[in-house]
Design an enzyme around this catalytic site. Structure first.
Site, PDB file in Angstrom:
ATOM      1  N   GLU A 143      33.275  51.716 -25.054  1.00 30.75           N
ATOM      2  CA  GLU A 143      33.769  50.284 -25.597  1.00 30.75           C
ATOM      3  C   GLU A 143      32.496  49.577 -25.813  1.00 30.75           C
ATOM      4  OE1 GLU A 143      36.447  48.162 -23.206  1.00 30.75           O
ATOM      5  OE2 GLU A 143      37.701  49.633 -22.970  1.00 30.75           O
TER       6      GLU A 143
ATOM      7  N   GLU B  30      37.231  52.317 -16.864  1.00 32.77           N
ATOM      8  CA  GLU B  30      36.562  51.147 -15.711  1.00 32.77           C
ATOM      9  C   GLU B  30      37.487  51.102 -14.355  1.00 32.77           C
ATOM     10  OE1 GLU B  30      36.306  47.465 -17.676  1.00 32.77           O
ATOM     11  OE2 GLU B  30      34.946  48.299 -19.248  1.00 32.77           O
TER      12      GLU B  30
HETATM   13  C1  BG6 Z   1      37.004  45.913 -20.917  1.00 31.02           C
HETATM   14  C2  BG6 Z   1      38.446  46.671 -20.656  1.00 31.02           C
HETATM   15  O1  BG6 Z   1      36.371  45.731 -19.804  1.00 31.02           O
HETATM   16  O2  BG6 Z   1      36.779  44.526 -21.346  1.00 31.02           O
HETATM   17  C3  BG6 Z   1      39.132  46.196 -21.730  1.00 31.02           C
HETATM   18  O3  BG6 Z   1      38.158  47.855 -20.653  1.00 31.02           O
HETATM   19  C4  BG6 Z   1      39.263  44.572 -21.993  1.00 31.02           C
HETATM   20  O4  BG6 Z   1      40.452  46.401 -21.651  1.00 31.02           O
HETATM   21  C5  BG6 Z   1      37.815  44.259 -22.574  1.00 31.02           C
HETATM   22  O5  BG6 Z   1      39.984  44.134 -22.962  1.00 31.02           O
HETATM   23  C6  BG6 Z   1      37.551  42.611 -22.421  1.00 31.02           C
HETATM   24  O6  BG6 Z   1      37.721  42.015 -21.015  1.00 31.02           O
HETATM   25  P1  BG6 Z   1      38.430  40.707 -20.720  1.00 31.02           P
HETATM   26  O7  BG6 Z   1      38.641  40.742 -19.248  1.00 31.02           O
HETATM   27  O8  BG6 Z   1      37.518  39.515 -21.155  1.00 31.02           O
HETATM   28  O9  BG6 Z   1      39.815  40.856 -21.516  1.00 31.02           O
END
Ligand code: BG6
Length: 486
Positions: A392, A204
């Site tokens: 993801e 990302e």
């Molecule tokens: C993704 C990331 O964008 O979102 C992860 O690659 C992250 O590392 C996940 O844990 C959830 O995002 P956040 O900001 O709500 O913790």
């Protein structure tokens, strides 16, 4: 609230009626490359890789062990007021010590693959120079157990834990960081490619540049102007491109290189030809400084025009490096950004969501399962990508244990079922998605949200480090066992 970005997907040029599916001409090539499904409309192609993902700073802990140096997240999380409740990743899931137990969780789920990241400051504690002799020991131990469990590793080289000494020299504002990253990436891939076949350079790019250097919500917490941020973005994609070259030079023949990108997942507001065409245009333009420049080796005219005097300083050699050919594209998909056709120069409009639009437990996480159809479909179409992974996808949930200690996260099950339904729709049309990684294997340190937001399919009691499968883990296990949703 943490401001986040949408990521999405494309098309129903196709008559996707049950049974006979007629593919548009552009999809014919994709269909040939894609693994075949077994004919049951709810199933995935044979050999589909079901996985789960984590990241070093979010799970490892052990921040002072085996010679690890400080990262920008150590400094940022220890700075008062920067993270929820002052939470840090000092201990996180203690995965550094409990990796065997965590691999057992993966085995119990039936996972085929696991996406993890290497912490750069473990390998080069100051970012550059002489490698820490113990820097890869943990990953070597972990990989051996993983492979013995029959689980294929996918390795991310940068999931945001930049060595602090590099930030002290300007971090991603400094072009030298791109070169330092490539050196570290080449070194690490050279050591691990006897066991790891797929490397992702970065996770990302948009998030660590725009949140880290744009609005200051993530480490290192800076708020640069437009020109400064455009230059940071440029150095980041340059780092990716140089790393692709370094990995190819140092890793075993046959090693595949890609990235895990959080696209703006341009999704037609509804599926009629004009909005589909608008979403296709938006996919290129809205990702101009990330996947588009990586695939095309140049910034789009509209992007440069929009920036005017704030456009990044570049050289032809840099642009060539950024466009280094990659073997696969990983896409992180959480939300959909809806697009409609309009009569503007761009030919599309991003449709703002009304306040009443539904979201999950994190406010930024609006619900858009169609993104998991359109993102891979459009990426495949626009850049003729033949190998894609959903690197993801997942959601936060309140996850309050019942009196008996059960976590019945029906909202996460609903979310996953709806998104996977759309992914199944894509693969059944021949879109070459080879695997899917659920975020995340277990609750972990969610950056600025600390431990407040839980994204795991295993519940972690952070006082005892006890892991408990949630209902969503049972659901995912059933999906994997059936290779499908029915
Ligand atoms: C993704 C990331 O964008 O979102 C992860 O690659 C992250 O590392 C996940 O844990 C959830 O995002 P956040 O900001 O709500 O913790």
């Amino acid at each position: 609230m943490t401001t986040r970005f949408s990521r999405r997907s494309f098309a129903q040029l196709v008559g996707a009626t049950a049974g006979a599916v007629s593919l548009p001409s552009w999809a014919a090539g994709l269909a040939q490359d894609a693994p075949k499904t077994d004919g049951n409309g709810r199933h995935f192609p044979q050999g589909f890789l079901w996985g789960s993902a984590t990241a070093s700073y979010q799970v490892e802990g052990a921040v002072n062990e085996e010679g690890r140096g400080p990262s920008i997240w150590d400094i940022f999380s220890h700075t008062p007021g920067k993270t929820h409740g002052g939470d840090t990743g000092d201990v996180a899931d203690d995965h550094f010590h409990r990796y065997k137990e965590d691999i057992q969780l993966m085995k119990d789920l039936g996972l085929k693959c696991y996406r993890f990241s290497v912490a750069w400051p473990r390998v080069f504690p100051t970012g550059t120079g002489v490698a820490n002799p113990k820097g890869l020991d943990f990953y070597n131990r972990m990989l051996d157990v993983l492979l013995a469990a029959g689980i294929e590793p996918f390795c991310t080289l940068y999931h945001w834990d930049l060595p602090q000494p590099l930030e002290d020299k300007g971090g991603w504002r400094n072009r030298d960081t791109a070169k330092a990253f490539a050196d570290y990436a080449g070194y690490t891939a050279g050591k691990l490619s006897d066991r790891v076949k797929h490397f992702m350079t970065m996770n990302e790019i948009r998030t660590f540049t725009e949140l880290g250097y744009g609005n200051g919500v993530h480490a290192p917490g800076l708020k640069l102007d437009k020109k400064g941020l455009a230059q940071v973005n440029h150095h980041a994609v340059l780092g990716h491109g140089l790393a692709v070259q370094a990995i190819r030079a140092k890793a075993k023949a046959g090693t595949k290189v890609g990235l895990a990108d959080n696209l703006t997942t341009a999704t037609p507001v509804f599926e009629v030809p004009e909005h589909i065409e608008a979403a296709t245009k938006a996919m290129r333009e809205e990702n101009a400084m990330y996947l588009t420049v990586i695939q095309e080796g140049r910034y789009t005219d509209l992007y440069l025009k929009g920036l005017g005097a704030a456009a990044p300083t570049t050289t032809p050699e840099e642009m060539q490096a950024i466009g280094s050919k990659i073997d696969f594209v990983g896409i992180n998909v959480y939300t959909a950004s809806f697009v409609r056709a309009d009569g503007s120069e761009k030919g599309y409009e991003m449709v703002k969501q009304p306040a009443s639009y539904p979201h999950m437990f994190s406010e930024w996480l609006s619900i858009g399962p169609e993104a998991l159809y359109w993102a891979p479909k459009l990426v495949g179409k626009i850049w003729n990508v033949k190998e894609m992974y959903i690197t993801e996808n997942g959601t936060s949930s309140a996850d309050v244990p019942t009196a008996e200690g059960k976590i019945l996260d029906t909202d996460r099950v609903m979310y996953l079922r709806n998104y996977l339904t759309q992914l199944q729709r894509a693969v059944s049309e021949g879109v070459p998605v080879h695997g899917y990684f659920c975020w995340s294997l277990m609750d972990n340190y969610e950056w600025a949200d600390g431990y407040e937001k839980r994204f795991g399919i295993h519940y972690v009691d952070f006082k005892t480090q006890k892991r408990t499968p949630k209902l969503s883990a049972e659901f995912y296990k059933a999906v994997i066992a059936r290779n499908g949703l029915a």
